[in-house]
Design an enzyme around this catalytic site. Structure first.
Site, PDB file in Angstrom:
ATOM      1  N   LYS A  39       3.390   4.083   6.216  1.00 37.46           N
ATOM      2  CA  LYS A  39       3.412   5.066   7.324  1.00 37.46           C
ATOM      3  C   LYS A  39       4.856   5.476   7.541  1.00 37.46           C
ATOM      4  CE  LYS A  39      -0.139   3.302  10.510  1.00 37.46           C
ATOM      5  NZ  LYS A  39      -0.305   2.681  11.843  1.00 37.46           N
ATOM      6  N   ARG A  55     -11.013  -6.734   8.606  1.00 37.60           N
ATOM      7  CA  ARG A  55     -10.109  -6.914   7.465  1.00 37.60           C
ATOM      8  C   ARG A  55     -10.866  -6.782   6.142  1.00 37.60           C
ATOM      9  NH1 ARG A  55      -5.140  -9.142   9.159  1.00 37.60           N
ATOM     10  NH2 ARG A  55      -5.240 -10.452  11.003  1.00 37.60           N
ATOM     11  N   THR A  72       9.324  -5.924  10.172  1.00 37.79           N
ATOM     12  CA  THR A  72       8.894  -7.230   9.663  1.00 37.79           C
ATOM     13  C   THR A  72       9.367  -7.424   8.224  1.00 37.79           C
ATOM     14  OG1 THR A  72       6.905  -6.875  10.973  1.00 37.79           O
ATOM     15  CG2 THR A  72       6.910  -8.775   9.521  1.00 37.79           C
ATOM     16  N   LEU A  73       9.123  -6.431   7.388  1.00 36.47           N
ATOM     17  CA  LEU A  73       9.504  -6.579   5.983  1.00 36.47           C
ATOM     18  C   LEU A  73      11.012  -6.602   5.809  1.00 36.47           C
ATOM     19  CD1 LEU A  73       6.775  -4.478   4.210  1.00 36.47           C
ATOM     20  CD2 LEU A  73       7.310  -6.891   3.807  1.00 36.47           C
ATOM     21  N   ASP A 120      -6.505  -5.255  10.390  1.00 39.02           N
ATOM     22  CA  ASP A 120      -7.505  -5.634  11.386  1.00 39.02           C
ATOM     23  C   ASP A 120      -7.412  -4.821  12.673  1.00 39.02           C
ATOM     24  OD1 ASP A 120      -4.972  -7.111  11.987  1.00 39.02           O
ATOM     25  OD2 ASP A 120      -6.145  -7.727  13.732  1.00 39.02           O
ATOM     26  N   ASP A 165       5.148  -0.170   8.311  1.00 38.18           N
ATOM     27  CA  ASP A 165       5.003   0.706   9.469  1.00 38.18           C
ATOM     28  C   ASP A 165       6.413   1.002  10.002  1.00 38.18           C
ATOM     29  OD1 ASP A 165       3.684   1.990  11.584  1.00 38.18           O
ATOM     30  OD2 ASP A 165       3.454   0.164  12.740  1.00 38.18           O
ATOM     31  N   GLU A 221       2.425  -6.670   0.598  1.00 35.55           N
ATOM     32  CA  GLU A 221       2.053  -6.526   2.009  1.00 35.55           C
ATOM     33  C   GLU A 221       1.016  -5.408   2.144  1.00 35.55           C
ATOM     34  OE1 GLU A 221       1.399  -7.689   4.622  1.00 35.55           O
ATOM     35  OE2 GLU A 221       2.979  -7.664   6.126  1.00 35.55           O
ATOM     36  N   GLY A 246      -2.623 -10.155   6.376  1.00 34.69           N
ATOM     37  CA  GLY A 246      -2.980  -8.803   5.936  1.00 34.69           C
ATOM     38  C   GLY A 246      -2.946  -8.562   4.442  1.00 34.69           C
TER      39      GLY A 246
END
Ligand code: XMP
Ligand code: MG
Length: 173
Positions: A129, A163, A105-106, A157, A101, A97, A42
């Site tokens: 977000k 993308r 993950t981060l 995506d 969200d 990134e 991404g």
């Protein structure tokens, strides 16, 4: 059938904002050796646009990772499917990134990278977000805050497609 996509953030607005972020980063890291680290897939479009607008030389490296586990801060795990090519020990890192969200993950990736002892680490995201956050994760540089809508373009995506769109769009059907 192709999806219907509405423009949320027009291309020129994205490009103008990336220029502003690049200016801020160039000023902050002037005279330093800065490594941009992108999370595949991404981050690719945002990272390359940002790097091209910066007025200082940068190094780039990529990693691919996915999170799994129950999704809580304590039990989440990150599976690294492609690691960085080089050590980051003692380096100034800018993690790049597409979007933050839930933040899971981060959160896991930054924890893992901190263990490698970089001199410093900051985070730049094109989109945020905040309404979806599950773990504490504040980016240092944010392109745009967006509402809780599913977006595509600039690396994001829908079923691995779109993308490449140069605007941020909302999939409406
Ligand atoms: P976290 O861990 O912050 O995950 O929940 C962030 C990742 O989730 C994906 N994501 C999206 N992908 N449109 C997308 O195409 C979206 O609106 C969206 N929101 C989250 C994305 O892969 C990101 O890295
Ligand atoms: Mg992603």
């Amino acid at each position: 059938m192709d999806a219907k996509i509405e423009v949320l953030i027009p291309e020129q607005d994205v490009r103008d904002r990336i220029q502003e972020m690049a200016d801020a980063l160039s000023e902050k890291y002037a005279g330093e050796n800065l490594h941009l680290i992108g999370i595949l897939n991404g981050s690719v479009f945002f990272l390359t646009a940002l790097a091209q607008k910066m007025s200082i030389p940068v190094e780039i490296d990529f990693m691919a990772a996915s999170s799994y586990g129950s999704g809580t801060e304590s039990s989440g795990r990150v599976l690294v499917t492609k690691d960085l090519d080089r050590s980051i020990e003692g380096d100034h890192i800018l993690l790049v990134e597409d979007i933050v969200d839930t933040g899971q993950t981060l959160h896991l990736i930054t924890e893992m990278l901190e263990e490698r002892n970089p001199a410093s680490m900051e985070l730049a995201v094109l989109l945020d977000k905040p309404s979806r956050r599950k773990v504490c994760m504040d980016a240092d540089y944010i392109g745009f805050e967006i509402p809780d809508v599913f977006v595509v373009g600039w690396g994001l995506d829908y079923d691995q497609k779109y993308r490449e769109l140069p605007f941020v769009g909302i999939v409406t059907e």
